[in-house]
Scaffold this motif. Structure first.
Motif, PDB file in Angstrom:
ATOM      1  N   SER A  47     -91.909 -97.859   4.184  1.00 42.09           N
ATOM      2  CA  SER A  47     -93.198 -98.414   3.734  1.00 42.09           C
ATOM      3  C   SER A  47     -92.953 -99.465   2.650  1.00 42.09           C
ATOM      4  CB  SER A  47     -94.082 -97.312   3.153  1.00 42.09           C
ATOM      5  OG  SER A  47     -93.686 -97.073   1.812  1.00 42.09           O
ATOM      6  N   LEU A  48     -94.001-100.222   2.323  1.00 42.83           N
ATOM      7  CA  LEU A  48     -93.877-101.262   1.292  1.00 42.83           C
ATOM      8  C   LEU A  48     -93.449-100.649  -0.039  1.00 42.83           C
ATOM      9  CD1 LEU A  48     -96.989-103.560   1.898  1.00 42.83           C
ATOM     10  CD2 LEU A  48     -94.634-103.898   2.648  1.00 42.83           C
ATOM     11  N   LYS A  49     -93.820 -99.379  -0.246  1.00 42.72           N
ATOM     12  CA  LYS A  49     -93.486 -98.731  -1.526  1.00 42.72           C
ATOM     13  C   LYS A  49     -91.970 -98.644  -1.719  1.00 42.72           C
ATOM     14  CE  LYS A  49     -95.288 -95.150  -4.475  1.00 42.72           C
ATOM     15  NZ  LYS A  49     -96.537 -94.457  -4.738  1.00 42.72           N
ATOM     16  N   ILE A  51     -89.732-100.342   0.027  1.00 44.01           N
ATOM     17  CA  ILE A  51     -89.168-101.705   0.087  1.00 44.01           C
ATOM     18  C   ILE A  51     -89.263-102.336  -1.304  1.00 44.01           C
ATOM     19  CG2 ILE A  51     -89.539-104.033   1.016  1.00 44.01           C
ATOM     20  CD1 ILE A  51     -90.436-102.672   3.662  1.00 44.01           C
ATOM     21  N   GLU A  52     -90.384-102.102  -1.972  1.00 43.18           N
ATOM     22  CA  GLU A  52     -90.588-102.656  -3.325  1.00 43.18           C
ATOM     23  C   GLU A  52     -89.542-102.093  -4.287  1.00 43.18           C
ATOM     24  OE1 GLU A  52     -94.426-101.608  -5.286  1.00 43.18           O
ATOM     25  OE2 GLU A  52     -94.640-103.786  -5.452  1.00 43.18           O
TER      26      GLU A  52
ATOM     27  N   LEU B   3     -96.459-105.306  -4.302  1.00 48.02           N
ATOM     28  CA  LEU B   3     -96.127-105.715  -2.931  1.00 48.02           C
ATOM     29  C   LEU B   3     -97.312-105.510  -1.970  1.00 48.02           C
ATOM     30  CD1 LEU B   3     -93.741-107.074  -1.573  1.00 48.02           C
ATOM     31  CD2 LEU B   3     -92.864-104.819  -0.935  1.00 48.02           C
ATOM     32  N   ARG B   4     -98.196-104.546  -2.305  1.00 46.37           N
ATOM     33  CA  ARG B   4     -99.401-104.399  -1.456  1.00 46.37           C
ATOM     34  C   ARG B   4    -100.267-105.651  -1.544  1.00 46.37           C
ATOM     35  NH1 ARG B   4    -101.536 -98.899  -4.042  1.00 46.37           N
ATOM     36  NH2 ARG B   4    -100.640 -99.995  -5.813  1.00 46.37           N
ATOM     37  N   TYR B  45     -99.961 -98.975   1.219  1.00 45.07           N
ATOM     38  CA  TYR B  45     -98.575 -99.462   1.363  1.00 45.07           C
ATOM     39  C   TYR B  45     -98.286 -99.477   2.858  1.00 45.07           C
ATOM     40  CZ  TYR B  45     -97.505 -98.916  -3.639  1.00 45.07           C
ATOM     41  OH  TYR B  45     -97.469 -99.052  -5.005  1.00 45.07           O
ATOM     42  N   ALA B  46     -98.464-100.618   3.499  1.00 48.17           N
ATOM     43  CA  ALA B  46     -98.262-100.701   4.949  1.00 48.17           C
ATOM     44  C   ALA B  46     -96.842-100.275   5.306  1.00 48.17           C
ATOM     45  CB  ALA B  46     -98.506-102.134   5.415  1.00 48.17           C
ATOM     46  N   SER B  47     -96.673 -99.806   6.542  1.00 50.52           N
ATOM     47  CA  SER B  47     -95.309 -99.436   6.970  1.00 50.52           C
ATOM     48  C   SER B  47     -94.771-100.511   7.905  1.00 50.52           C
ATOM     49  CB  SER B  47     -95.342 -98.098   7.722  1.00 50.52           C
ATOM     50  OG  SER B  47     -95.742 -98.338   9.055  1.00 50.52           O
ATOM     51  N   LEU B  48     -93.461-100.443   8.183  1.00 50.88           N
ATOM     52  CA  LEU B  48     -92.827-101.433   9.075  1.00 50.88           C
ATOM     53  C   LEU B  48     -93.498-101.413  10.451  1.00 50.88           C
ATOM     54  CD1 LEU B  48     -89.009-101.029   8.340  1.00 50.88           C
ATOM     55  CD2 LEU B  48     -90.595-102.724   7.437  1.00 50.88           C
ATOM     56  N   ILE B  51     -96.532-103.585  10.242  1.00 52.55           N
ATOM     57  CA  ILE B  51     -96.072-104.965   9.994  1.00 52.55           C
ATOM     58  C   ILE B  51     -95.540-105.552  11.299  1.00 52.55           C
ATOM     59  CG2 ILE B  51     -94.316-106.351   8.808  1.00 52.55           C
ATOM     60  CD1 ILE B  51     -94.657-104.420   6.391  1.00 52.55           C
ATOM     61  N   LEU B  66     -94.143-110.724   3.444  1.00 44.02           N
ATOM     62  CA  LEU B  66     -93.637-110.283   2.134  1.00 44.02           C
ATOM     63  C   LEU B  66     -93.190-111.477   1.286  1.00 44.02           C
ATOM     64  CD1 LEU B  66     -91.571-107.099   3.088  1.00 44.02           C
ATOM     65  CD2 LEU B  66     -94.029-107.372   2.699  1.00 44.02           C
TER      66      LEU B  66
END
Lengths: 76, 76
Positions: A47-49, A51-52, B3-4, B45-48, B51, B66
Motif C-alpha cells: 500500500s502507499l503507506k 511505499i511512503e 503520499l495519499r 492509502y491505495a494499494s498496488l 493503482i 506517485l
C-alpha cells in the motif's frame, strides 16, 4: 509484468544499491523482516503507506518503486 | 505532502487530462464511484492493485500517480 513484481524488483534493486541487507532495511523502516522478504518476492500488493515508509528510509522518490522500465531491465 | 495527497492530486490531474468524469473512470476501472471519490480526496492509502487497475484504464505509467513534483505543482 505484474505491478507487485515491478515493485519487488525495484525494491531489491534500490536496497542493494544502498548497500543495505533485508535486516538493515526492515529495522530502519520499522517493519518485520519476513514482511519485507515477502514484499521482495512480489507476494503482496503493497500500500502507499509502506511505499511512503520505504521511500523515506531509502531516501528515494516513491515513484522509483513503480518504474516499469528499470524493473524490466533488471529482470532480464 | 502525504503520499495519499500526492496520489489523489495526480489521479485527479490525469483523469481530467483524459476528459473523464469520476463516473466514467469508476465504470471503466470497475470500482465504485464513492471509492474513487474518496481516493481523490486522499482518504485511503491505495494499494498496488488499484493503482495497477487505474493505470491500465487511464493508459499511463503507474509511477505517474506517485510523481511528487507534478503533484506539488498542481497543488499550488
Amino acid at each position: 509484468m505484474d505491478l507487485r513484481e515491478v515493485f519487488a524488483t525495484n525494491l531489491r534493486r534500490i536496497r542493494n544499491a544502498k548497500g543495505l541487507s533485508q535486516d538493515d532495511l526492515a529495522y530502519e523502516a520499522g517493519i518485520s523482516r519476513s514482511y519485507l522478504s515477502q514484499l521482495e518476492k512480489g507476494v503482496f500488493y503493497a500500500s502507499l503507506k509502506i511505499i511512503e515508509k520505504l521511500a523515506a528510509t531509502l531516501e528515494v522518490e516513491p515513484a522509483e518503486f513503480l518504474n516499469t522500465h528499470k524493473a524490466s531491465r533488471k529482470a532480464r
